[in-house]
Design a protein around this motif. Structure first.
Motif, PDB file in Angstrom:
ATOM      1  N   ARG A 137       4.435  60.632 -73.066  1.00 37.75           N
ATOM      2  CA  ARG A 137       3.515  60.634 -74.012  1.00 37.75           C
ATOM      3  C   ARG A 137       2.120  61.455 -73.887  1.00 37.75           C
ATOM      4  O   ARG A 137       1.787  61.975 -72.628  1.00 37.75           O
ATOM      5  CB  ARG A 137       3.049  59.281 -74.191  1.00 37.75           C
ATOM      6  N   HIS A 157       5.539  61.085 -81.783  1.00 33.75           N
ATOM      7  CA  HIS A 157       5.349  59.987 -80.900  1.00 33.75           C
ATOM      8  C   HIS A 157       4.459  60.561 -79.708  1.00 33.75           C
ATOM      9  O   HIS A 157       4.078  60.203 -78.630  1.00 33.75           O
ATOM     10  CB  HIS A 157       6.474  59.482 -80.253  1.00 33.75           C
ATOM     11  N   GLU A 196      -0.531  50.467 -78.222  1.00 35.48           N
ATOM     12  CA  GLU A 196       0.893  50.247 -77.721  1.00 35.48           C
ATOM     13  C   GLU A 196       1.600  49.433 -78.423  1.00 35.48           C
ATOM     14  O   GLU A 196       2.922  49.529 -78.626  1.00 35.48           O
ATOM     15  CB  GLU A 196       0.679  50.179 -76.030  1.00 35.48           C
ATOM     16  N   GLU A 220       2.646  50.739 -82.286  1.00 36.41           N
ATOM     17  CA  GLU A 220       3.161  52.173 -82.353  1.00 36.41           C
ATOM     18  C   GLU A 220       4.200  52.253 -83.450  1.00 36.41           C
ATOM     19  O   GLU A 220       4.177  52.990 -84.138  1.00 36.41           O
ATOM     20  CB  GLU A 220       2.975  52.866 -81.042  1.00 36.41           C
ATOM     21  N   ASP A 221       5.266  51.399 -83.159  1.00 36.92           N
ATOM     22  CA  ASP A 221       6.375  51.768 -83.658  1.00 36.92           C
ATOM     23  C   ASP A 221       6.164  51.705 -84.982  1.00 36.92           C
ATOM     24  O   ASP A 221       6.966  52.412 -85.983  1.00 36.92           O
ATOM     25  CB  ASP A 221       7.613  50.978 -83.083  1.00 36.92           C
ATOM     26  N   GLU A 222       5.860  50.466 -85.307  1.00 36.58           N
ATOM     27  CA  GLU A 222       5.481  50.308 -86.685  1.00 36.58           C
ATOM     28  C   GLU A 222       4.660  51.108 -87.752  1.00 36.58           C
ATOM     29  O   GLU A 222       5.037  51.807 -88.710  1.00 36.58           O
ATOM     30  CB  GLU A 222       4.897  48.734 -86.969  1.00 36.58           C
ATOM     31  N   LYS A 223       3.743  51.599 -86.826  1.00 43.81           N
ATOM     32  CA  LYS A 223       2.713  52.551 -87.479  1.00 43.81           C
ATOM     33  C   LYS A 223       3.455  54.011 -87.409  1.00 43.81           C
ATOM     34  O   LYS A 223       3.248  54.646 -88.687  1.00 43.81           O
ATOM     35  CB  LYS A 223       1.502  52.427 -86.663  1.00 43.81           C
ATOM     36  N   THR A 224       4.116  54.406 -86.650  1.00 43.12           N
ATOM     37  CA  THR A 224       4.719  55.749 -86.575  1.00 43.12           C
ATOM     38  C   THR A 224       5.855  55.884 -87.736  1.00 43.12           C
ATOM     39  O   THR A 224       5.735  56.828 -88.417  1.00 43.12           O
ATOM     40  CB  THR A 224       5.515  55.762 -85.376  1.00 43.12           C
ATOM     41  N   ALA A 225       6.458  54.575 -88.128  1.00 39.90           N
ATOM     42  CA  ALA A 225       7.510  54.613 -89.217  1.00 39.90           C
ATOM     43  C   ALA A 225       6.700  54.950 -90.413  1.00 39.90           C
ATOM     44  O   ALA A 225       7.230  55.446 -91.678  1.00 39.90           O
ATOM     45  CB  ALA A 225       8.135  53.259 -89.268  1.00 39.90           C
ATOM     46  N   ALA A 250       0.220  57.344 -82.331  1.00 37.78           N
ATOM     47  CA  ALA A 250       0.568  57.823 -81.011  1.00 37.78           C
ATOM     48  C   ALA A 250      -0.688  58.299 -79.987  1.00 37.78           C
ATOM     49  O   ALA A 250      -0.428  58.572 -78.878  1.00 37.78           O
ATOM     50  CB  ALA A 250       1.619  59.042 -80.941  1.00 37.78           C
TER      51      ALA A 250
END
Length: 512
Positions: free
Chosen positions: A9, A47, A480, A483-488, A507
């Motif tokens: 990262r 990411h 942290e 992140e996955d939700e926001k990155t989508a 990220a």
């Protein structure tokens, strides 16, 4: 292009994982670096994973080269910048007040004229502007030798501030184009250490110049401004030929070194496709309206009350500690505290660089001025108070690189970084403005108000820094988790909109 194995990262520690051989011109690693250096190409994925490996040995060679060509020039500029700003303190005890007929609070007003212009000139670019304004303040410093009254001194001091306003933010912004986030703080320290060095060297230089006697009609304290102004203009003239705008325009870097210099800066900034991007209002606002920037600039305000107060009033304070010493001896007594300040101004940022931490050093550094000003308030013993000068300077001066580095590394784009540093210095200059009125004539010789203000200010720095550290750590944990939700959600945004997120990118992680 797929993420390379071992790439992590976009974090403070990811630079330790970069490995690629740059010796062979046609190997994959070299091509990746060149691609990452091209305009419109990012060096990370969405990411924050780094897409290019960088050879540590090649980076080390490049870093030495940049250090050799970039740092000495800006350090010399800032050295004479600070001497030209602070030499008024040396001139004061050499007879300037008497010659110009300054009475009451006119000396404080004279100092204030410098800072009003600093606030107005909060944002400058790095290129040839830095040598130009350094030549201007050298010229104004020289002109001070020929003022004959209070009004003339006010006018020249104001113009000095107009030219000098952009030096600190300009140099900090300039260096951020060349160095990784972790490397930046020590390079800031290498040029900012010239501030305490200017105090030490300025005292020695003042003592030496005063012994010359006169040049034509110029004599006494006037000689300080004449000689030091001429030297400053000479340094700025040289800088016109030694300061490229950024790595891509450096004549002393070959094509591969330029690509490496650009790629390594991009690799730390998620979604960044250009190191020096075009003017963008959204990114400019991201630099100012950044929680880290706002809090650190508030801290820098109190830092400058202390630092600029030390620059302007240390000769006066030492004069009150040892009132019966000669003027030359008083000038020389200002030197040792500043030399100790130089050591701490390099030691603390060096440790910060190696540990890749800054806010813990904010907290530790604030303790020293707290102790120093407590001694000033608690005793009138001259030896204890002279020792307190050493302690206060040792803790105060490292905040220059600490604060500017903490601001610069917690934004992503070149636009945001320029305004973040500019805002930090502008708010810090409010502290400089306050400092000019912190040691009033009626408060002498013990200056309880000025010392009490600095004690309270450094207590505020300590508390604010601790709270900022806790908040940034807490926000990183929250980032942290989501992140996955926001990155989508980035799939619904254009490339420009993603870049304009800057520190709001999912990220991104705060550097503490």
């Amino acid at each position: 292009m797929e993420p390379t194995s071992g790439s992590g990262r976009n974090s403070p520690h990811s630079s330790e994982k970069y490995h690629v051989d740059h010796v062979e011109a046609h190997n994959v690693g070299h091509e990746d670096v060149v691609t990452a250096a091209e305009r419109g190409h990012a060096a990370t994925d969405e990411h924050g994973h780094v897409l290019v490996d960088l050879d540590p040995a090649a980076e080390k060679r490049l870093l030495r080269k940049i250090d050799l060509y970039v740092v000495p020039t800006v350090a010399m500029i800032y050295l004479w910048c600070f001497i030209d700003r602070a030499n008024i303190g040396n001139a004061r005890i050499a007879g300037m007040e008497k010659t110009l007929g300054l009475v009451g609070y006119q000396y404080n007003t004279l100092l204030t004229a410098f800072y009003v212009s600093n606030i107005l000139c909060k944002h400058v670019g790095p290129s040839k502007w830095i040598p130009f304004i350094s030549f201007g303040f050298g010229l104004m410093s020289m002109a001070t030798a020929f003022v004959r009254n209070y009004g003339g001194a006010i006018a020249v001091r104001f113009l000095l501030g107009v030219f000098e306003a952009g030096v600190l933010p300009g140099i900090a912004y300039y260096l951020s184009r060349w160095y990784r986030k972790q490397e930046l703080i020590f390079r800031l320290a290498l040029y900012l250490c010239t501030a305490p060095l200017a105090g030490a060297f300025g005292g020695l230089l003042s003592a030496g110049i005063l012994k010359i006697g006169s040049i034509g009609s110029v004599k006494g304290w006037e000689m300080l401004f004449l000689v030091e102004g001429i030297i400053t203009m000479g340094v700025s003239f040289i800088a016109f030929f030694t300061m490229p705008d950024h790595p891509s325009t450096a004549r002393w870097l070959n094509a591969e070194e330029k690509a490496l210099a650009i790629a390594r800066i991009k690799s730390e900034n998620v979604a960044t496709t250009e190191v020096t991007d075009k003017l963008d209002k959204v990114k400019l606002k991201r630099g100012i309206f950044n929680p880290n920037t706002l809090v650190v600039s508030w801290t820098f305000l109190f830092v400058n009350i202390t630092v600029q107060g030390i620059a302007f009033f240390t000769p006066t304070i030492i004069s009150t500690i040892y009132p019966h010493y000669s003027t030359i001896r008083k000038q020389l007594y200002t030197v040792p505290p500043y030399l100790v300040g130089v050591v701490f101004n390099l030691l603390i940022p060096f440790l910060s660089w190696k540990m890749n931490r800054r806010l813990v050093f904010f907290i530790a550094s604030a303790v020293l001025p707290i102790v120093g000003y407590t001694i000033f308030i608690a005793t009138t013993n001259p030896h204890a108070r002279y020792g307190a000068v050493f302690i206060a300077i040792s803790g105060a001066f490292p905040f220059g690189p600490l604060c500017n580095a903490q601001v610069a590394i917690n934004v992503l784009s070149d636009n945001a970084r320029s305004t973040a540093i500019g805002w930090n210095v502008m708010i810090g200059n409010l502290g400089g403005l306050i400092s000019t009125w912190s040691y009033m004539p009626a408060d002498g010789p013990n200056y309880h108000i000025g010392n009490g203000l600095n004690l309270a200010g450094n207590c505020t720095i300590l508390i604010t820094s601790a709270l900022l550290l806790l908040w940034l750590q807490r926000d990183n944990r929250h980032r942290e988790q989501v992140e996955d939700e926001k990155t989508a959600e980035l799939a619904n945004l254009s490339e420009k909109e993603i870049q304009e997120l800057d520190w709001k990118h999912p990220a991104w992680r705060w550097r503490t």
